[in-house]
Design a protein around this motif. Structure first.
Motif, PDB file in Angstrom:
ATOM      1  N   THR A 173      -8.766  61.021 103.759  1.00 20.22           N
ATOM      2  CA  THR A 173      -7.416  60.794 103.243  1.00 20.22           C
ATOM      3  C   THR A 173      -7.412  59.694 102.190  1.00 20.22           C
ATOM      4  N   THR A 174      -6.440  59.758 101.308  1.00 23.14           N
ATOM      5  CA  THR A 174      -6.240  58.667 100.355  1.00 23.14           C
ATOM      6  C   THR A 174      -5.480  57.514 100.998  1.00 23.14           C
ATOM      7  N   MET A 175      -4.907  57.727 102.167  1.00 20.23           N
ATOM      8  CA  MET A 175      -4.114  56.710 102.847  1.00 20.23           C
ATOM      9  C   MET A 175      -5.018  55.606 103.398  1.00 20.23           C
ATOM     10  N   LEU A 176      -4.597  54.363 103.284  1.00 23.27           N
ATOM     11  CA  LEU A 176      -5.391  53.241 103.775  1.00 23.27           C
ATOM     12  C   LEU A 176      -5.357  53.177 105.304  1.00 23.27           C
ATOM     13  N   PRO A 177      -6.376  52.572 105.907  1.00 20.80           N
ATOM     14  CA  PRO A 177      -6.468  52.567 107.372  1.00 20.80           C
ATOM     15  C   PRO A 177      -5.243  52.011 108.088  1.00 20.80           C
ATOM     16  N   ASP A 178      -4.693  50.912 107.608  1.00 19.10           N
ATOM     17  CA  ASP A 178      -3.511  50.337 108.260  1.00 19.10           C
ATOM     18  C   ASP A 178      -2.341  51.316 108.247  1.00 19.10           C
ATOM     19  N   ALA A 179      -2.205  52.048 107.129  1.00 18.65           N
ATOM     20  CA  ALA A 179      -1.125  53.025 107.034  1.00 18.65           C
ATOM     21  C   ALA A 179      -1.368  54.194 107.985  1.00 18.65           C
ATOM     22  N   VAL A 180      -2.627  54.580 108.152  1.00 19.57           N
ATOM     23  CA  VAL A 180      -2.956  55.647 109.096  1.00 19.57           C
ATOM     24  C   VAL A 180      -2.605  55.213 110.518  1.00 19.57           C
ATOM     25  N   MET A 181      -2.949  53.972 110.863  1.00 19.22           N
ATOM     26  CA  MET A 181      -2.617  53.444 112.189  1.00 19.22           C
ATOM     27  C   MET A 181      -1.109  53.480 112.418  1.00 19.22           C
ATOM     28  N   ALA A 182      -0.368  53.011 111.440  1.00 21.18           N
ATOM     29  CA  ALA A 182       1.092  52.960 111.585  1.00 21.18           C
ATOM     30  C   ALA A 182       1.681  54.361 111.693  1.00 21.18           C
ATOM     31  N   LEU A 183       1.152  55.290 110.903  1.00 22.05           N
ATOM     32  CA  LEU A 183       1.648  56.670 110.943  1.00 22.05           C
ATOM     33  C   LEU A 183       1.408  57.282 112.326  1.00 22.05           C
ATOM     34  N   ALA A 184       0.205  57.072 112.861  1.00 19.37           N
ATOM     35  CA  ALA A 184      -0.118  57.639 114.173  1.00 19.37           C
ATOM     36  C   ALA A 184       0.825  57.115 115.245  1.00 19.37           C
ATOM     37  N   VAL A 185       1.124  55.825 115.201  1.00 14.32           N
ATOM     38  CA  VAL A 185       2.040  55.241 116.182  1.00 14.32           C
ATOM     39  C   VAL A 185       3.419  55.874 116.061  1.00 14.32           C
ATOM     40  N   ARG A 186       3.890  56.066 114.828  1.00 16.83           N
ATOM     41  CA  ARG A 186       5.215  56.687 114.621  1.00 16.83           C
ATOM     42  C   ARG A 186       5.257  58.100 115.169  1.00 16.83           C
ATOM     43  N   GLN A 187       4.116  58.800 115.092  1.00 18.24           N
ATOM     44  CA  GLN A 187       4.059  60.175 115.565  1.00 18.24           C
ATOM     45  C   GLN A 187       3.873  60.263 117.079  1.00 18.24           C
ATOM     46  N   GLY A 188       3.666  59.125 117.726  1.00 18.22           N
ATOM     47  CA  GLY A 188       3.435  59.136 119.167  1.00 18.22           C
ATOM     48  C   GLY A 188       1.999  59.461 119.552  1.00 18.22           C
ATOM     49  N   TRP A 189       1.079  59.327 118.592  1.00 19.83           N
ATOM     50  CA  TRP A 189      -0.327  59.579 118.861  1.00 19.83           C
ATOM     51  C   TRP A 189      -1.038  58.258 119.121  1.00 19.83           C
ATOM     52  N   LYS A 190      -2.162  58.332 119.800  1.00 18.81           N
ATOM     53  CA  LYS A 190      -2.969  57.141 120.020  1.00 18.81           C
ATOM     54  C   LYS A 190      -3.894  56.950 118.826  1.00 18.81           C
ATOM     55  N   ALA A 191      -4.003  55.716 118.359  1.00 16.73           N
ATOM     56  CA  ALA A 191      -4.877  55.414 117.227  1.00 16.73           C
ATOM     57  C   ALA A 191      -5.842  54.303 117.626  1.00 16.73           C
ATOM     58  N   VAL A 192      -7.142  54.534 117.391  1.00 16.22           N
ATOM     59  CA  VAL A 192      -8.173  53.565 117.765  1.00 16.22           C
ATOM     60  C   VAL A 192      -8.952  53.185 116.504  1.00 16.22           C
ATOM     61  N   PRO A 193      -9.027  51.879 116.189  1.00 16.29           N
ATOM     62  CA  PRO A 193      -9.747  51.450 114.967  1.00 16.29           C
ATOM     63  C   PRO A 193     -11.255  51.443 115.186  1.00 16.29           C
ATOM     64  N   THR A 194     -11.849  52.616 115.355  1.00 10.18           N
ATOM     65  CA  THR A 194     -13.263  52.731 115.712  1.00 10.18           C
ATOM     66  C   THR A 194     -14.198  52.256 114.608  1.00 10.18           C
ATOM     67  N   GLY A 195     -13.806  52.402 113.368  1.00  9.63           N
ATOM     68  CA  GLY A 195     -14.663  51.962 112.260  1.00  9.63           C
ATOM     69  C   GLY A 195     -13.808  51.491 111.108  1.00  9.63           C
ATOM     70  N   VAL A 196     -12.842  50.651 111.439  1.00  5.64           N
ATOM     71  CA  VAL A 196     -11.837  50.276 110.446  1.00  5.64           C
ATOM     72  C   VAL A 196     -12.457  49.571 109.242  1.00  5.64           C
ATOM     73  N   ALA A 197     -13.552  48.840 109.439  1.00  2.00           N
ATOM     74  CA  ALA A 197     -14.190  48.156 108.306  1.00  2.00           C
ATOM     75  C   ALA A 197     -14.694  49.152 107.273  1.00  2.00           C
ATOM     76  N   HIS A 198     -15.028  50.364 107.724  1.00  2.00           N
ATOM     77  CA  HIS A 198     -15.471  51.418 106.814  1.00  2.00           C
ATOM     78  C   HIS A 198     -14.399  52.479 106.633  1.00  2.00           C
ATOM     79  N   GLY A 199     -13.172  52.163 107.060  1.00  2.00           N
ATOM     80  CA  GLY A 199     -12.047  53.038 106.774  1.00  2.00           C
ATOM     81  C   GLY A 199     -11.755  54.105 107.797  1.00  2.00           C
ATOM     82  N   THR A 200     -12.380  54.054 108.983  1.00  4.50           N
ATOM     83  CA  THR A 200     -12.229  55.133 109.959  1.00  4.50           C
ATOM     84  C   THR A 200     -11.305  54.731 111.098  1.00  4.50           C
ATOM     85  N   ILE A 201     -10.308  55.565 111.328  1.00  5.30           N
ATOM     86  CA  ILE A 201      -9.400  55.445 112.463  1.00  5.30           C
ATOM     87  C   ILE A 201      -9.531  56.723 113.278  1.00  5.30           C
ATOM     88  N   THR A 202      -9.711  56.601 114.586  1.00  5.78           N
ATOM     89  CA  THR A 202      -9.732  57.788 115.439  1.00  5.78           C
ATOM     90  C   THR A 202      -8.324  58.030 115.963  1.00  5.78           C
TER      91      THR A 202
END
Length: 417
Positions: free
Chosen positions: A59-88
Motif C-alpha cells: 500500500t501507499t498508506m503509511l504504517p501509522d495510518a494503516v494501524m489507525a484504519l484497522a482500529v476504525r474497522q474493528g480489526w486487530k492490528a499488530v506492528p510486526t515489522g513497523v520499522a520496515h513498514g509492515t503491519i499485520t
C-alpha cells in the motif's frame, strides 16, 4: 509485455479479490489518495494454478495510518515489522501483512535500510525474482514490470534485473533462488542466476544460521529438492551453506523416491537426516530445536539396525521399544534409503509394525516389584531396573508376566548391593 500495467489477468487470481475479507481490506485501504494491491506469492501462485497461502498487501498508506484504519474497522492490528513498514492486520482470525511501499537506501548483504515510497514500480524492482514482483489491483489487473507473467507461465525463476546486484543486497537470495526452482521451477534453472549464485556463494557465510535453517528446510520439503541440491553441490554452494558437513545426495534421492512411492509427504527434518551422516554439528550449525535435534539423533542411531531388508518380529519389537514409534519409522525410512532398499520392502515392514506402532511395548519393570524382592530405594534400585530391562531386551521383550518376574529376580540376584 507491456511495461507498467498488464491487462492480462487470470480467473484464479481474480478470485482472490472476491474473498470477503480481502475485498473488505482492499476496499478500506483504497481510499482517495492511496492505493493497495495484493502482491508477491499469492499472485504468483494463483497465476501458476497453485494453492494460495498467506495474502500480502502492498500500500501507499503509511504504517501509522494503516494501524489507525484497522482500529476504525474493528480489526486487530499488530506492528510486526513497523520499522520496515509492515503491519499485520487480523480479520476474523486470518492475518494479512500490509506493507507500505519501499525503496532500498542501503544494503549490506544481510540487512536493508529502507525508505517509504508511493511508487509500485519502484517497490517491485527491489524484489528478488520477476514472478515475485507481480501485483494484483482491486480492478482485477495484474501489474507486471519485468516479464514476470511469462516467467511464471514457464516456471522460470529469474532475478529482477542484474542477478549479482540482487544477491549482493541479500545473500539469502542464493538459497531462495534454488528453493523456488525446487518448488516452482520447470526444466533447467536460469543460467545467469545460477552462475551468479555460484560466484557469490561464499556470501552465505555472512548470514545468520537461523535464516539459512529456514530456507534449507523449505528447500528440503520442495518437490525438486533432490535434483536442486545435487546441482547446488556440484556448483560448490552446499559447502558455505553447511560448512564442514559432508553431503549425501544419493541417500536423499532414495528417501525422496520412497516417500513418493509410499505417498508420504515430504519430511524436511527426515530429509535433513538423509542429507548427511554426521548430524552431531547440525543442531548448532542450523540452530535446530531440541526436538528436531533429538529426532535426527534417534533416526541416525537406529538407522543401521533398521536398514536391513527383513526385520524379524523380535527386532521390530526391540526397535519400536528403544526408538519409540515415531523414531522407528524415521529410522526405518532413513536406513532403507541408505541401503537403497525397495519401497515395497519398506511398505511391508511398516505394515507389519503397525500394531506395535499403535500400541508400543512398555517397560514392565517397576520399583514396587523390585522393592517386594528386597531391593531398597536408591542407586541399587536403578541398577536392578536397568539390568532387568537389558535382560528383557536380550530375550526379545517377552510379554509373559511369569517370564518377566523371573527376569527381574535374575536381575536382583545379579546386581551387587
Amino acid at each position: 509485455m507491456s511495461p507498467a500495467s498488464s491487462s492480462r489477468s487470470n480467473r484464479a487470481a481474480r478470485a482472490l479479490l472476491k474473498r470477503p475479507d480481502v475485498a473488505a481490506l482492499l476496499g478500506a485501504l483504497n481510499t482517495e489518495g492511496d492505493e493497495a494491491r495484493i502482491v508477491g506469492g499469492a499472485v504468483r501462485d494463483a497465476l501458476m494454478g497453485r494453492s494460495v497461502g498467506d495474502i500480502d498487501i502492498a500500500t501507499t498508506m503509511l504504517p501509522d495510518a494503516v494501524m489507525a484504519l484497522a482500529v476504525r474497522q474493528g480489526w486487530k492490528a499488530v506492528p510486526t515489522g513497523v520499522a520496515h513498514g509492515t503491519i499485520t492486520v487480523i480479520i476474523e482470525g486470518l492475518p494479512f501483512e500490509v506493507t507500505t511501499l519501499r525503496r532500498d537506501v542501503e544494503t549490506d548483504g544481510r540487512h536493508a535500510v529502507v525508505a517509504f515510497s508511493r511508487d509500485f514500480r519502484e517497490d517491485a524492482m527491489r524484489r528478488d525474482f520477476t514472478l515475485n514482483a507481480l501485483s494484483l489491483s482491486q480492478d482485477g489487473v495484474v501489474h507486471d514490470y519485468a516479464s514476470g507473467l511469462e516467467d511464471a507461465a514457464e516456471g522460470l525463476i529469474r532475478f529482477m534485473g542484474d542477478a549479482e546486484a540482487r544477491i549482493r543486497e541479500d545473500y539469502l537470495r542464493i538459497l531462495r533462488f534454488f528453493r523456488f526452482h525446487a518448488s516452482h521451477g520447470v526444466d533447467e534453472p536460469d543460467v545467469e542466476g545460477e552462475i551468479a549464485c555460484a560466484r557469490l556463494a561464499t556470501g552465505l557465510q555472512q548470514l545468520s544460521r537461523e535464516r539459512i535453517r529456514q530456507e534449507l528446510l523449505k528447500l528440503l520439503a520442495a518437490p525438486g529438492a533432490k535434483t536442486v541440491l545435487r546441482r547446488m553441490d556440484m556448483l560448490g554452494i552446499t559447502e558455505p551453506m553447511l560448512p564442514g558437513i559432508a553431503i549425501d545426495i544419493g541417500t536423499l534421492d532414495h528417501l525422496a523416491f520412497i516417500e513418493m512411492r509410499l505417498k508420504r509427504p515430504a519430511d524436511a527434518i527426515l530429509r535433513l537426516a538423509a542429507l548427511t551422516d554426521a548430524p552431531v554439528g547440525l543442531q548448532a550449525l542450523l540452530k535446530l530445536s531440541n526436538a528436531e535435534a533429538e529426532r535426527l539423533a534417534v533416526a541416525h542411531a537406529f538407522a543401521t539396525e533398521a536398514g536391513v531388508e527383513t526385520l524379524s518380529p523380535a527386532t521390530l519389537r526391540s526397535l519400536v521399544f528403544r526408538a519409540g514409534a515415531a523414531g522407528f519409522v524415521d529410522a526405518r525410512l532413513l536406513g532403507a534409503a541408505r541401503q537403497r532398499l525397495s519401497s515395497q520392502c519398506v511398505r511391508r515392514s511398516l505394515r507389519a509394525a503397525a500394531p506395535l506402532l499403535a500400541d508400543p511395548p512398555v517397560n514392565p519393570f517397576r520399583s514396587a516389584a523390585a522393592t517386594a524382592l528386597g531391593v531398597p530405594p536408591g542407586p541399587r534400585m536403578g541398577r536392578v531396573l536397568k539390568a532387568a530391562t537389558a535382560l528383557w531386551l536380550q530375550e526379545g521383550l517377552p510379554e509373559d508376566p511369569q517370564r518377566q518376574d523371573l527376569i527381574l529376580q535374575s536381575a536382583v540376584l545379579g546386581t551387587p548391593a
